[in-house]
Motif scaffolding. Structure first.
Motif, PDB file in Angstrom:
ATOM      1  N   MET A 106      67.232  -7.605  52.841  1.00  0.00           N
ATOM      2  CA  MET A 106      66.027  -7.032  53.418  1.00  0.00           C
ATOM      3  C   MET A 106      64.771  -7.380  52.520  1.00  0.00           C
ATOM      4  SD  MET A 106      65.579  -2.958  54.553  1.00  0.00           S
ATOM      5  CE  MET A 106      67.085  -3.095  55.689  1.00  0.00           C
ATOM      6  N   ILE A 107      63.500  -7.620  53.068  1.00  0.00           N
ATOM      7  CA  ILE A 107      62.458  -7.601  52.558  1.00  0.00           C
ATOM      8  C   ILE A 107      61.598  -6.355  53.066  1.00  0.00           C
ATOM      9  CG2 ILE A 107      60.224  -9.039  52.307  1.00  0.00           C
ATOM     10  CD1 ILE A 107      62.954 -10.282  50.848  1.00  0.00           C
ATOM     11  N   LEU A 108      60.967  -5.537  52.079  1.00  0.00           N
ATOM     12  CA  LEU A 108      60.147  -4.567  52.499  1.00  0.00           C
ATOM     13  C   LEU A 108      58.790  -5.036  52.279  1.00  0.00           C
ATOM     14  CD1 LEU A 108      62.272  -1.827  50.436  1.00  0.00           C
ATOM     15  CD2 LEU A 108      62.654  -2.695  52.856  1.00  0.00           C
ATOM     16  N   MET A 109      57.956  -4.190  53.080  1.00  0.00           N
ATOM     17  CA  MET A 109      56.565  -4.147  53.048  1.00  0.00           C
ATOM     18  C   MET A 109      56.220  -2.769  52.513  1.00  0.00           C
ATOM     19  SD  MET A 109      55.288  -7.105  54.257  1.00  0.00           S
ATOM     20  CE  MET A 109      53.550  -6.844  54.566  1.00  0.00           C
ATOM     21  N   LEU A 110      55.499  -2.606  51.380  1.00  0.00           N
ATOM     22  CA  LEU A 110      55.149  -1.438  50.822  1.00  0.00           C
ATOM     23  C   LEU A 110      53.916  -1.248  51.405  1.00  0.00           C
ATOM     24  CD1 LEU A 110      56.129  -2.368  47.090  1.00  0.00           C
ATOM     25  CD2 LEU A 110      57.407  -1.160  48.953  1.00  0.00           C
ATOM     26  N   SER A 111      53.815   0.199  51.187  1.00  0.00           N
ATOM     27  CA  SER A 111      52.438   0.958  51.435  1.00  0.00           C
ATOM     28  C   SER A 111      52.001   1.712  50.217  1.00  0.00           C
ATOM     29  CB  SER A 111      52.364   2.071  52.694  1.00  0.00           C
ATOM     30  OG  SER A 111      53.572   2.920  52.368  1.00  0.00           O
ATOM     31  N   LEU A 168      48.596  -4.584  47.845  1.00  0.00           N
ATOM     32  CA  LEU A 168      49.150  -3.463  48.458  1.00  0.00           C
ATOM     33  C   LEU A 168      47.972  -2.971  49.453  1.00  0.00           C
ATOM     34  CD1 LEU A 168      51.105  -1.216  48.556  1.00  0.00           C
ATOM     35  CD2 LEU A 168      49.783  -0.105  46.896  1.00  0.00           C
ATOM     36  N   LYS A 169      46.504  -3.419  49.309  1.00  0.00           N
ATOM     37  CA  LYS A 169      45.284  -3.006  50.150  1.00  0.00           C
ATOM     38  C   LYS A 169      45.605  -3.696  51.222  1.00  0.00           C
ATOM     39  CE  LYS A 169      43.550  -0.060  46.968  1.00  0.00           C
ATOM     40  NZ  LYS A 169      43.540   1.661  47.444  1.00  0.00           N
ATOM     41  N   ASP A 170      45.726  -4.922  51.075  1.00  0.00           N
ATOM     42  CA  ASP A 170      45.531  -5.805  52.289  1.00  0.00           C
ATOM     43  C   ASP A 170      46.988  -5.724  53.169  1.00  0.00           C
ATOM     44  OD1 ASP A 170      43.296  -6.996  51.261  1.00  0.00           O
ATOM     45  OD2 ASP A 170      44.432  -8.509  50.228  1.00  0.00           O
ATOM     46  N   GLY A 171      47.848  -4.890  52.775  1.00  0.00           N
ATOM     47  CA  GLY A 171      49.289  -4.758  53.312  1.00  0.00           C
ATOM     48  C   GLY A 171      50.207  -5.855  53.446  1.00  0.00           C
ATOM     49  N   SER A 172      49.924  -6.788  52.408  1.00  0.00           N
ATOM     50  CA  SER A 172      50.918  -7.696  52.118  1.00  0.00           C
ATOM     51  C   SER A 172      51.774  -7.761  50.964  1.00  0.00           C
ATOM     52  CB  SER A 172      49.888  -9.015  52.040  1.00  0.00           C
ATOM     53  OG  SER A 172      49.234  -8.954  50.754  1.00  0.00           O
ATOM     54  N   LEU A 173      51.934  -6.492  50.271  1.00  0.00           N
ATOM     55  CA  LEU A 173      52.897  -6.638  49.094  1.00  0.00           C
ATOM     56  C   LEU A 173      54.109  -6.135  49.548  1.00  0.00           C
ATOM     57  CD1 LEU A 173      52.942  -6.525  46.133  1.00  0.00           C
ATOM     58  CD2 LEU A 173      52.633  -3.831  46.412  1.00  0.00           C
ATOM     59  N   GLN A 174      55.028  -7.369  49.360  1.00  0.00           N
ATOM     60  CA  GLN A 174      56.409  -7.481  49.663  1.00  0.00           C
ATOM     61  C   GLN A 174      57.095  -7.272  48.412  1.00  0.00           C
ATOM     62  OE1 GLN A 174      57.082 -10.937  52.066  1.00  0.00           O
ATOM     63  NE2 GLN A 174      55.652 -10.329  53.630  1.00  0.00           N
ATOM     64  N   CYS A 233      61.887  -1.200  45.529  1.00  0.00           N
ATOM     65  CA  CYS A 233      62.029  -2.684  45.275  1.00  0.00           C
ATOM     66  C   CYS A 233      63.271  -2.765  43.978  1.00  0.00           C
ATOM     67  CB  CYS A 233      60.868  -3.255  44.661  1.00  0.00           C
ATOM     68  SG  CYS A 233      59.352  -2.869  46.009  1.00  0.00           S
ATOM     69  N   ALA A 234      63.838  -3.903  44.340  1.00  0.00           N
ATOM     70  CA  ALA A 234      64.828  -4.524  43.117  1.00  0.00           C
ATOM     71  C   ALA A 234      64.135  -4.647  41.998  1.00  0.00           C
ATOM     72  CB  ALA A 234      65.664  -5.424  43.753  1.00  0.00           C
ATOM     73  N   ASP A 235      63.037  -5.140  42.047  1.00  0.00           N
ATOM     74  CA  ASP A 235      62.277  -5.645  40.549  1.00  0.00           C
ATOM     75  C   ASP A 235      61.428  -4.364  40.224  1.00  0.00           C
ATOM     76  OD1 ASP A 235      60.343  -5.471  42.334  1.00  0.00           O
ATOM     77  OD2 ASP A 235      59.632  -7.368  42.079  1.00  0.00           O
ATOM     78  N   GLY A 236      61.487  -3.257  40.759  1.00  0.00           N
ATOM     79  CA  GLY A 236      60.692  -2.151  40.283  1.00  0.00           C
ATOM     80  C   GLY A 236      59.252  -2.086  40.612  1.00  0.00           C
ATOM     81  N   THR A 237      58.672  -3.084  41.605  1.00  0.00           N
ATOM     82  CA  THR A 237      57.261  -3.041  41.652  1.00  0.00           C
ATOM     83  C   THR A 237      56.645  -1.871  42.047  1.00  0.00           C
ATOM     84  OG1 THR A 237      57.761  -5.481  42.227  1.00  0.00           O
ATOM     85  CG2 THR A 237      55.500  -4.423  42.892  1.00  0.00           C
TER      86      THR A 237
END
Length: 258
Positions: free
Chosen positions: A48-53, A33-39, A64-68
């Motif tokens: 659809m693939i989301l990039m989380l902030s 998440l800190k690196d901006g790579s949490l999908q 997210c579908a998996d509740g991340t």
């Protein structure tokens, strides 16, 4: 009016602060998440693939579908909350968060402060340490027993190998003795067969000649001379008497008539 405005601003700020909270997220997810790579896969569009902030984490909206993105809320039915202080990193369902029950040993799952939880992590660590120490001691004794059994088995194997070698050596010696005996038996059988066959010289087998002491005297003079000769010992005297009685039984009658 001013008071209502201040209250609205407070609600917005507190909501943003809560939205930026990373409660219940594991370290790997936080680093990404800190690196901006949490999908994650979108909960609303499987293609659809989301990039989380950070603003999208624990914002009471399931992205997210998996509740991340919602470990600290019940927005996602399959979300997971990490009890970071637990010795074994216990993971609970996100629906248990802020439900009025202390599920984590330090009470971190009740971070809204509606319930005060006692910190039991130290006692849990002590109990686990005692349990694992006991298991380790049993495992150590088991390994020692296994090592002793292995050493005993190796000793028995070595001893049995030596016994097998000695038995094989003895077997070779016995076979050699048996071969020697078989040759001796064959030799003896051949010698017996040769003894049963007639002689090749053609000489007839003659009766054994009588000993000299059984030969008849040529005449009376020889006998008288023998009578006059004194025997060397009693055996010879007895032998002479037996010869006389055998070959001249009438001599006693002649002496008596004379």
């Amino acid at each position: 009016m001013e008071l209502a405005l201040r209250f609205s601003v407070c609600i917005i700020v507190c909501g943003l602060a809560a939205a930026g909270s990373l409660q219940g997220m594991n370290e790997q997810a936080i680093r990404k998440l800190k690196d901006g790579s949490l999908q994650c896969q979108s909960a609303h569009d499987s293609h659809m693939i989301l990039m989380l902030s950070e603003d999208e984490v624990n914002d009471e909206f399931c992205d997210c579908a998996d509740g991340t993105d919602e470990p600290g809320t019940s927005a996602c039915p399959n979300g997971k909350f990490l009890c970071a202080a637990e010795p074994l990193h216990k993971v609970i369902n996100s629906t248990w968060v802020n439900d009025g029950v202390c599920d984590c040993c330090d009470g971190s799952d009740e971070f809204q402060g509606r319930l005060e939880c006692d910190n039991k992590c130290k006692q849990i660590r002590a109990d686990l340490l005692k349990e694992y120490s006991s298991k380790m001691e049993r495992a150590r004794r088991g390994l020692q027993m296994k090592s002793n059994l292995s050493a005993d088995g190796q000793h028995r194997y070595k001893q049995s190998t030596e016994n097998a070698k000695n038995a094989e050596k003895k077997s070779v010696e016995v076979r050699a003795d048996l071969s020697t005996l078989e040759r001796m038996i064959v030799t003896l059988e051949n010698s017996l067969d040769n003894a049963d066959e007639p002689s090749d010289t053609g000489d007839e087998v003659t009766e054994e000649e009588e000993p000299d002491e059984y030969v008849e005297a040529d005449d009376d003079e020889d006998y008288d001379a023998g009578q006059d000769e004194k025997p060397k010992n009693l055996d010879e005297a007895g032998k002479g008497l037996r010869l006389r009685n055998r070959y001249w039984p009438w001599s006693d009658h002649l002496l008596m008539s004379a």
